[in-house]
Each structure stands twice: as structure tokens, then as C-alpha cells.
Design a protein around this motif. Structure first.
Motif, mmCIF file in Angstrom:
data_model
loop_
_atom_site.group_PDB
_atom_site.id
_atom_site.type_symbol
_atom_site.label_atom_id
_atom_site.label_comp_id
_atom_site.label_asym_id
_atom_site.label_seq_id
_atom_site.Cartn_x
_atom_site.Cartn_y
_atom_site.Cartn_z
ATOM 1 N N GLN A 1 -7.319 0.161 11.467
ATOM 2 C CA GLN A 1 -7.914 0.649 10.225
ATOM 3 C C GLN A 1 -6.810 1.330 9.416
ATOM 4 O O GLN A 1 -6.047 2.130 9.947
ATOM 5 N N VAL A 2 -6.709 1.004 8.146
ATOM 6 C CA VAL A 2 -5.665 1.565 7.288
ATOM 7 C C VAL A 2 -6.170 2.866 6.683
ATOM 8 O O VAL A 2 -7.247 2.887 6.067
ATOM 9 N N PRO A 3 -5.420 3.970 6.816
ATOM 10 C CA PRO A 3 -5.836 5.243 6.204
ATOM 11 C C PRO A 3 -5.920 5.116 4.675
ATOM 12 O O PRO A 3 -5.156 4.358 4.060
ATOM 13 N N ALA A 4 -6.848 5.846 4.063
ATOM 14 C CA ALA A 4 -7.096 5.737 2.619
ATOM 15 C C ALA A 4 -5.829 5.939 1.787
ATOM 16 O O ALA A 4 -5.618 5.257 0.786
ATOM 17 N N GLU A 5 -4.962 6.860 2.203
ATOM 18 C CA GLU A 5 -3.744 7.138 1.412
ATOM 19 C C GLU A 5 -2.696 6.034 1.536
ATOM 20 O O GLU A 5 -1.707 6.035 0.820
ATOM 21 N N GLU A 6 -2.910 5.089 2.445
ATOM 22 C CA GLU A 6 -1.956 3.999 2.638
ATOM 23 C C GLU A 6 -2.527 2.631 2.253
ATOM 24 O O GLU A 6 -1.937 1.599 2.566
ATOM 25 N N TRP B 1 -0.386 -18.101 -3.506
ATOM 26 C CA TRP B 1 -0.084 -17.188 -2.419
ATOM 27 C C TRP B 1 -0.672 -15.824 -2.756
ATOM 28 O O TRP B 1 -0.692 -15.423 -3.907
ATOM 29 N N THR B 2 -1.122 -15.117 -1.761
ATOM 30 C CA THR B 2 -1.619 -13.760 -1.963
ATOM 31 C C THR B 2 -0.551 -12.785 -1.497
ATOM 32 O O THR B 2 -0.037 -12.909 -0.392
ATOM 33 N N ASP B 3 -0.200 -11.850 -2.375
ATOM 34 C CA ASP B 3 0.774 -10.815 -2.025
ATOM 35 C C ASP B 3 0.040 -9.517 -1.726
ATOM 36 O O ASP B 3 -1.024 -9.245 -2.276
ATOM 37 N N ILE B 4 0.634 -8.716 -0.868
ATOM 38 C CA ILE B 4 0.085 -7.412 -0.514
ATOM 39 C C ILE B 4 1.165 -6.375 -0.792
ATOM 40 O O ILE B 4 2.306 -6.528 -0.367
ATOM 41 N N PHE B 5 0.806 -5.340 -1.559
ATOM 42 C CA PHE B 5 1.804 -4.340 -1.932
ATOM 43 C C PHE B 5 1.143 -2.994 -2.196
ATOM 44 O O PHE B 5 -0.073 -2.912 -2.406
ATOM 45 N N ALA B 6 1.947 -1.951 -2.180
ATOM 46 C CA ALA B 6 1.462 -0.596 -2.427
ATOM 47 C C ALA B 6 1.170 -0.417 -3.918
ATOM 48 O O ALA B 6 1.996 -0.766 -4.754
ATOM 49 N N GLU C 1 -8.070 -6.659 -4.664
ATOM 50 C CA GLU C 1 -8.928 -5.893 -3.761
ATOM 51 C C GLU C 1 -8.026 -5.083 -2.846
ATOM 52 O O GLU C 1 -6.851 -5.390 -2.675
ATOM 53 N N TYR C 2 -8.574 -4.017 -2.302
ATOM 54 C CA TYR C 2 -7.805 -3.206 -1.367
ATOM 55 C C TYR C 2 -7.867 -3.829 0.020
ATOM 56 O O TYR C 2 -8.899 -4.342 0.440
ATOM 57 N N LYS C 3 -6.763 -3.791 0.695
ATOM 58 C CA LYS C 3 -6.671 -4.261 2.080
ATOM 59 C C LYS C 3 -6.993 -3.053 2.952
ATOM 60 O O LYS C 3 -6.204 -2.122 3.055
ATOM 61 N N THR C 4 -8.169 -3.059 3.560
ATOM 62 C CA THR C 4 -8.638 -1.874 4.275
ATOM 63 C C THR C 4 -8.354 -1.886 5.761
ATOM 64 O O THR C 4 -8.371 -0.853 6.400
ATOM 65 N N ASP C 5 -8.145 -3.055 6.323
ATOM 66 C CA ASP C 5 -7.779 -3.106 7.736
ATOM 67 C C ASP C 5 -6.945 -4.349 7.983
ATOM 68 O O ASP C 5 -6.821 -5.209 7.123
ATOM 69 N N MET C 6 -6.338 -4.412 9.126
ATOM 70 C CA MET C 6 -5.496 -5.558 9.435
ATOM 71 C C MET C 6 -5.557 -5.829 10.934
ATOM 72 O O MET C 6 -5.906 -4.950 11.723
ATOM 73 N N THR C 7 -5.209 -7.051 11.288
ATOM 74 C CA THR C 7 -5.171 -7.446 12.683
ATOM 75 C C THR C 7 -3.779 -7.972 13.006
ATOM 76 O O THR C 7 -3.247 -8.797 12.268
ATOM 77 N N PHE C 8 -3.200 -7.468 14.068
ATOM 78 C CA PHE C 8 -1.873 -7.896 14.502
ATOM 79 C C PHE C 8 -2.016 -8.810 15.715
ATOM 80 O O PHE C 8 -2.795 -8.530 16.611
#
Length: 155
Positions: free
Chosen positions: A85-90, A43-48, A66-73
Motif C-alpha cells: 500500500q502506498v502512503p498518501a504522501e507518496e 504507454w502509461t507513465d507513473i511519476f510524482a 489517476e493516482y497509483k494507490t498500491d503496487m505489486t512486486f
């Protein structure tokens, strides 16, 4: 003050509790039913990334995430996604769960936590109404405090 602590189960919560208690000077042992090589599932986890520094862990090798740079809902009844698009600070990290476990286990072992892998926990050991240890397929183990972090097995 309890000196010897058993954490029954090596999931994220059990590992985090073990690290915090060990840093406070307690003798902590984690008993886990899986082999170290089999911790976590595919499984791939995504976290801050700041969550790592908050628990004293350095960023992993760049080959592991790797960084998650964008997402689709997608709405529950929609077939068209909304891209964001995910802001750089997030920015968040995408990392395989097995790699996360390896990193967490290495960190708690540096803190002095002992891990006993491949110990299937059968039941708590009690004296009267007090839990004093755990019964495993490898024997009985006693402590001043037992933390149940076994999770739920629905199989």
C-alpha cells in the motif's frame, strides 16, 4: 551569449531544456520528426505529482490521470506478488504518455518555445568543427547553439 537555440528532438529532455532556456530569454525552436498528434507512444507513465509543480505546470484535468494507490512486486523467479500500500504522501500519478506530451508541449509553447513538427533531422550542419545548425527534410536551419536531443532510433 547565444540568442537563437535549436533543440533537435522533442522528447522529455529536449522539451525540458527548451522550457528552461526560453524562460531565460533565449529564442528556442524545437524540431521534431513526429506530428504533434503522434508524439509519445501507447504507454502509461507513473511519476510524482510534485515533478509538475517543480517545472511550473499545474495538475492536469482529473480525467487524464489517476493516482497509483498500491503496487505489486514480483521477483524474477516468483509467481506470487508482494502487495504494498502506498502512503498518501507518496502517491504517484498514472498518465498516458501522449497526454503528458500534450501537456508538456502546451507548457513550453506558453513559455515562447516554437515547435516545428514533422521535420526529420538528417544531420548537423557544421562550419569547421563547430555545429551551426541542422539539416532536415524540410531544409537547413541555423542557430547560435544546437542541442542534440534526438535520442536513439534503432530501426
Amino acid at each position: 551569449m547565444a540568442n537563437k537555440i535549436i533543440v533537435a528532438g522533442g522528447g522529455h529532455g529536449g522539451i525540458a531544456a527548451a522550457a528552461l532556456l526560453s524562460k531565460k530569454g533565449f529564442d528556442v525552436t524545437v524540431y521534431e520528426r513526429h506530428a504533434k498528434s503522434n508524439m509519445g507512444y501507447d504507454w502509461t507513465d507513473i511519476f510524482a505529482p510534485k515533478s509538475l509543480s517543480q517545472i511550473g505546470i499545474e495538475m492536469p484535468d482529473k480525467s487524464l490521470y489517476e493516482y497509483k494507490t498500491d503496487m505489486t512486486f514480483y521477483g524474477p523467479k516468483e509467481h506470487i506478488g508482494i502487495r504494498q500500500q502506498v502512503p498518501a504522501e507518496e502517491l504517484e500519478i498514472k498518465m498516458e504518455r501522449r497526454d503528458i506530451y500534450n501537456m508538456l508541449i502546451a507548457n513550453v509553447q506558453k513559455c515562447g518555445v516554437k515547435f516545428c513538427f514533422e521535420h526529420n533531422i538528417i544531420s548537423p550542419l557544421t562550419i569547421g568543427d563547430r555545429v551551426v545548425g541542422i539539416k532536415t527534410d524540410k531544409g537547413d536551419f541555423y542557430a547560435d547553439l544546437v542541442i542534440d536531443a534526438c535520442g536513439v532510433n534503432l530501426r
